[in-house]
Design an enzyme around this catalytic site. Structure first.
Site, PDB file in Angstrom:
ATOM      1  N   GLY A 173      13.058   9.240  -0.534  1.00 53.84           N
ATOM      2  CA  GLY A 173      13.726  10.062   0.235  1.00 53.84           C
ATOM      3  C   GLY A 173      12.931  11.287   0.585  1.00 53.84           C
ATOM      4  N   ASP A 174      12.068  11.666  -0.486  1.00 49.33           N
ATOM      5  CA  ASP A 174      11.042  13.056   0.070  1.00 49.33           C
ATOM      6  C   ASP A 174      10.058  12.407   1.169  1.00 49.33           C
ATOM      7  OD1 ASP A 174      10.179  15.538  -0.372  1.00 49.33           O
ATOM      8  OD2 ASP A 174       8.505  14.491  -1.585  1.00 49.33           O
ATOM      9  N   ALA A 175       9.530  11.329   0.766  1.00 51.52           N
ATOM     10  CA  ALA A 175       8.567  10.758   1.641  1.00 51.52           C
ATOM     11  C   ALA A 175       9.037  10.604   3.147  1.00 51.52           C
ATOM     12  CB  ALA A 175       7.811   9.645   0.935  1.00 51.52           C
ATOM     13  N   SER A 214      10.048  13.902   5.031  1.00 50.46           N
ATOM     14  CA  SER A 214       8.583  14.551   5.209  1.00 50.46           C
ATOM     15  C   SER A 214       7.864  13.574   6.398  1.00 50.46           C
ATOM     16  CB  SER A 214       7.576  14.233   4.143  1.00 50.46           C
ATOM     17  OG  SER A 214       6.661  15.046   4.355  1.00 50.46           O
ATOM     18  N   ALA A 220      15.095   9.775  -4.906  1.00 48.93           N
ATOM     19  CA  ALA A 220      14.667  11.026  -4.301  1.00 48.93           C
ATOM     20  C   ALA A 220      13.217  10.983  -3.857  1.00 48.93           C
ATOM     21  CB  ALA A 220      15.094  12.217  -5.267  1.00 48.93           C
TER      22      ALA A 220
END
Length: 147
Positions: free
Chosen positions: A25-27, A30, A22
């Protein structure tokens, strides 16, 4: 040296902690959102930032997930469930616990696909919900040559 094109085997990627997936995945999500906005929309930087913040928030990711969840493979659904159910040490200030957990699951799937090098699948999933989420007038980016 570890580069942008580095990937690991799917079996190894599945063994990573879902919160680590995660985190990655967030990066990735974004960056996808920011790149899409930069190429699609002209406007003030503050407007781009506000739109990006809305889309990458837990609420925005949960909305995106509504569009792609039915399309996940069994493998991706398993990663999603692991991310959603992982014990988190932080809470969201601006989202419900349900949306926060769902967004963590979504980020885990994105991180898994990215570290496994399956960018074609990321493109496929991102394209599904793109039109409904990026409801801004499309304008071609204008690039000026550097002299």
């Amino acid at each position: 040296m570890f580069g942008f094109d580095e990937k690991i085997e799917r079996a190894q990627a599945k063994l990573l902690n879902p919160l680590v997936l995660a985190f990655v995945g967030d990066a990735v999500y974004s960056l996808y959102v920011r790149k899409r906005l930069a190429f699609q929309k002209e406007g003030k930087l503050s407007e781009l930032q506000a739109t990006a913040s809305k889309l990458v928030s837990a609420n925005g990711q949960s909305e995106f997930l509504n569009k792609v969840l039915p399309l996940l493979t069994e493998e991706e659904a398993e990663i999603y469930r692991r991310g959603r159910n992982a014990k988190k040490t932080t809470k969201s200030k601006n989202a419900s616990a349900v949306d926060y957990n769902r967004s963590t699951g979504f980020e885990a799937v994105v991180g898994f696909l990215y570290v496994a090098g399956d960018t074609a699948r990321l493109d496929e999933l991102f394209s599904v919900a793109e039109e409904s989420l990026f409801q801004v007038e499309s304008k071609p980016a204008v690039f000026k040559p550097i002299r």
